[in-house]
Motif scaffolding. Structure first.
Motif, PDB file in Angstrom:
ATOM      1  N   VAL A 101      -8.882  -9.783  23.190  1.00 59.16           N
ATOM      2  CA  VAL A 101      -9.591  -8.888  22.279  1.00 59.16           C
ATOM      3  C   VAL A 101      -8.558  -7.970  21.645  1.00 59.16           C
ATOM      4  O   VAL A 101      -7.845  -7.246  22.347  1.00 59.16           O
ATOM      5  CB  VAL A 101     -10.656  -8.064  23.017  1.00 59.16           C
ATOM      6  CG1 VAL A 101     -11.409  -7.175  22.032  1.00 59.16           C
ATOM      7  CG2 VAL A 101     -11.629  -8.970  23.743  1.00 59.16           C
ATOM      8  N   THR A 102      -8.445  -7.991  20.318  1.00 58.25           N
ATOM      9  CA  THR A 102      -7.435  -7.220  19.604  1.00 58.25           C
ATOM     10  C   THR A 102      -8.089  -6.453  18.468  1.00 58.25           C
ATOM     11  O   THR A 102      -8.842  -7.021  17.677  1.00 58.25           O
ATOM     12  CB  THR A 102      -6.336  -8.139  19.048  1.00 58.25           C
ATOM     13  OG1 THR A 102      -5.787  -8.910  20.117  1.00 58.25           O
ATOM     14  CG2 THR A 102      -5.234  -7.339  18.393  1.00 58.25           C
ATOM     15  N   GLY A 103      -7.801  -5.139  18.382  1.00 60.80           N
ATOM     16  CA  GLY A 103      -8.348  -4.343  17.299  1.00 60.80           C
ATOM     17  C   GLY A 103      -8.084  -2.868  17.514  1.00 60.80           C
ATOM     18  O   GLY A 103      -7.549  -2.450  18.552  1.00 60.80           O
ATOM     19  N   VAL A 104      -8.445  -2.044  16.515  1.00 66.80           N
ATOM     20  CA  VAL A 104      -8.284  -0.597  16.642  1.00 66.80           C
ATOM     21  C   VAL A 104      -9.108  -0.092  17.819  1.00 66.80           C
ATOM     22  O   VAL A 104      -8.635   0.668  18.657  1.00 66.80           O
ATOM     23  CB  VAL A 104      -8.698   0.102  15.335  1.00 66.80           C
ATOM     24  CG1 VAL A 104      -8.644   1.614  15.504  1.00 66.80           C
ATOM     25  CG2 VAL A 104      -7.794  -0.345  14.198  1.00 66.80           C
ATOM     26  N   ASP A 105     -10.366  -0.498  17.904  1.00 64.25           N
ATOM     27  CA  ASP A 105     -11.231  -0.205  19.051  1.00 64.25           C
ATOM     28  C   ASP A 105     -11.549  -1.518  19.737  1.00 64.25           C
ATOM     29  O   ASP A 105     -12.530  -2.191  19.404  1.00 64.25           O
ATOM     30  CB  ASP A 105     -12.525   0.494  18.616  1.00 64.25           C
ATOM     31  CG  ASP A 105     -12.246   1.862  18.044  1.00 64.25           C
ATOM     32  OD1 ASP A 105     -11.495   2.615  18.681  1.00 64.25           O
ATOM     33  OD2 ASP A 105     -12.775   2.182  16.973  1.00 64.25           O
ATOM     34  N   ALA A 106     -10.716  -1.931  20.689  1.00 64.82           N
ATOM     35  CA  ALA A 106     -10.894  -3.205  21.386  1.00 64.82           C
ATOM     36  C   ALA A 106     -11.537  -2.953  22.736  1.00 64.82           C
ATOM     37  O   ALA A 106     -11.059  -2.135  23.520  1.00 64.82           O
ATOM     38  CB  ALA A 106      -9.552  -3.907  21.561  1.00 64.82           C
ATOM     39  N   THR A 107     -12.637  -3.649  23.013  1.00 59.24           N
ATOM     40  CA  THR A 107     -13.391  -3.408  24.243  1.00 59.24           C
ATOM     41  C   THR A 107     -13.812  -4.723  24.876  1.00 59.24           C
ATOM     42  O   THR A 107     -14.333  -5.612  24.199  1.00 59.24           O
ATOM     43  CB  THR A 107     -14.650  -2.568  23.962  1.00 59.24           C
ATOM     44  OG1 THR A 107     -14.282  -1.372  23.289  1.00 59.24           O
ATOM     45  CG2 THR A 107     -15.355  -2.210  25.257  1.00 59.24           C
ATOM     46  N   LEU A 108     -13.568  -4.857  26.169  1.00 61.18           N
ATOM     47  CA  LEU A 108     -14.075  -5.958  26.973  1.00 61.18           C
ATOM     48  C   LEU A 108     -15.061  -5.357  27.962  1.00 61.18           C
ATOM     49  O   LEU A 108     -14.669  -4.594  28.845  1.00 61.18           O
ATOM     50  CB  LEU A 108     -12.941  -6.672  27.702  1.00 61.18           C
ATOM     51  CG  LEU A 108     -13.338  -7.810  28.650  1.00 61.18           C
ATOM     52  CD1 LEU A 108     -14.085  -8.904  27.900  1.00 61.18           C
ATOM     53  CD2 LEU A 108     -12.109  -8.396  29.326  1.00 61.18           C
TER      54      LEU A 108
END
Length: 345
Positions: A101-108
């Motif tokens: 999961v890749t991004g400014v706000d990345a959440t698992l």
């Protein structure tokens, strides 16, 4: 609709809002699913399986949501976007596979309703972003696998268990933290927290933060290892390194052939109950390095000039024991009259 996804390839192309909704199984064997758009979403109410295929979702708001099981068996699931989220209400499993999961706000996110586990069996979970978070309400388990969270504010939160059995849990970021209210366990595995403000927090009564042949490493400008019950290394190791390195425990430190090391400009080992090394070792290195065993003693234990108290330096003892003593060299009886004078009987 589910039958069309049993095998083969699916490419959504470029669109503003991509959505896939299934009632049973979304399966890529050995195919590839790809969704790209401003709001790209894959939703399944039962299972998402990649064996050994891959799922890729890219967009400003990329989301994979699942109510039962998401499995990557030798496959890969990847989300990329400004707001990237991977969510499951039951199980996430990577058997030789990987979730990214890749991004400014990345959440698992893993919020189960029963006794299920976020499990990496020889696989890996990865969350990368400015605010990267791995959240679970039951268990995080790396069996020969790895869980990695990287970002400015990287966080691993579990309300039950964090377990690395021959695997690795790694967090890297400016403010990196691992939080568990039940168990944090490294059995021949390792847990590493790296950042300017790196914290490993374990706040639960009558539970154990355990490194059995494993290791915990907290490295940062302000590195802190906190436990509310027990720290056990048998025969593993704990390491806290930073300008202000602190290892704090409310109950027990136990090292059975293990090692505990704290290094920093201001290194502190603090404990409220017991410190035991059998036959392990404690090592503190720093300009002001201190080993504190803070408690409120009974008056008979207080010695003049010695600091006491929960913070280690709350007060300095002024009590002078006026009872009769024996001079160990001459064998004569000594009767103290004050803090400065005494007579020989």
């Amino acid at each position: 609709m589910a039958q069309a996804f049993d095998s083969g390839a699916f490419d959504s192309g470029a669109f503003e809002a991509g959505s896939v909704v299934l009632a049973y199984t979304l399966d890529a064997q050995p195919a590839t699913f790809s969704l790209t758009g401003s709001a790209a979403t894959t939703t399944a109410t039962r299972s998402v399986v990649a064996s050994p295929a891959s799922y890729a979702i890219s967009g400003k708001a990329a989301l994979t949501a699942l109510q039962r099981v998401l499995v990557a068996s030798s496959g890969a699931s990847s989300l990329t976007g400004a707001v990237a989220s991977l969510g499951a209400s039951r199980s996430l499993t990577a058997a030789s596979g990987s979730f990214s999961v890749t991004g400014v706000d990345a959440t698992l996110v893993y919020t189960p309703v029963a006794a299920f586990v976020l499990d990496a069996s020889s696989g890996s979970y990865s969350s990368t972003g400015t605010a990267a978070t791995l959240l679970i309400n039951r268990g995080v388990n790396a069996v020969a696998g790895s869980v990695a969270v990287t970002g400015a504010a990287a966080s691993l939160v579990a309300t039950r268990n964090v377990n690395a059995a021959a695997g690795a849990l790694a967090l890297s970021g400016v403010a990196a933290s691992v939080t568990s209210v039940r168990n944090v366990n490294a059995v021949a595995g390792s847990l590493s927290v790296t950042g300017s403000a790196a914290t490993l927090v374990y706040a639960s009564p009558f539970r154990v933060l355990d490194a059995a042949s494993g290791s915990y490493g907290v490295t940062g400008n302000t590195a802190t290892l906190i436990n509310g019950s027990q720290l056990t290394a048998s025969p593993g190791s704990y390491s806290v390194t930073g300008a202000s390195a602190l290892l704090f425990d409310d109950r027990f430190f136990v090292l059975d052939s293990g090692t505990l090391s704290i290094t920093g400009s201001s290194a502190t080992l603090s404990h409220l109950r017991a410190i035991n090394a059998s036959p392990g070792s404690y090592n503190l290195s720093g300009v002001p390095a201190s080993l504190a065993y803070p408690y409120w003693p009974v008056p008979s234990q207080v010695i003049k000039g010695v600091a006491y108290g929960p913070n280690g330096d709350d007060y300095i003892g002024t009590f002078v024991d006026l009872s009769i003593k024996i001079d160990v060299q001459s064998g004569a009886l000594i009767k103290p009259l004050s803090s400065k004078t005494a007579i020989t009987l």
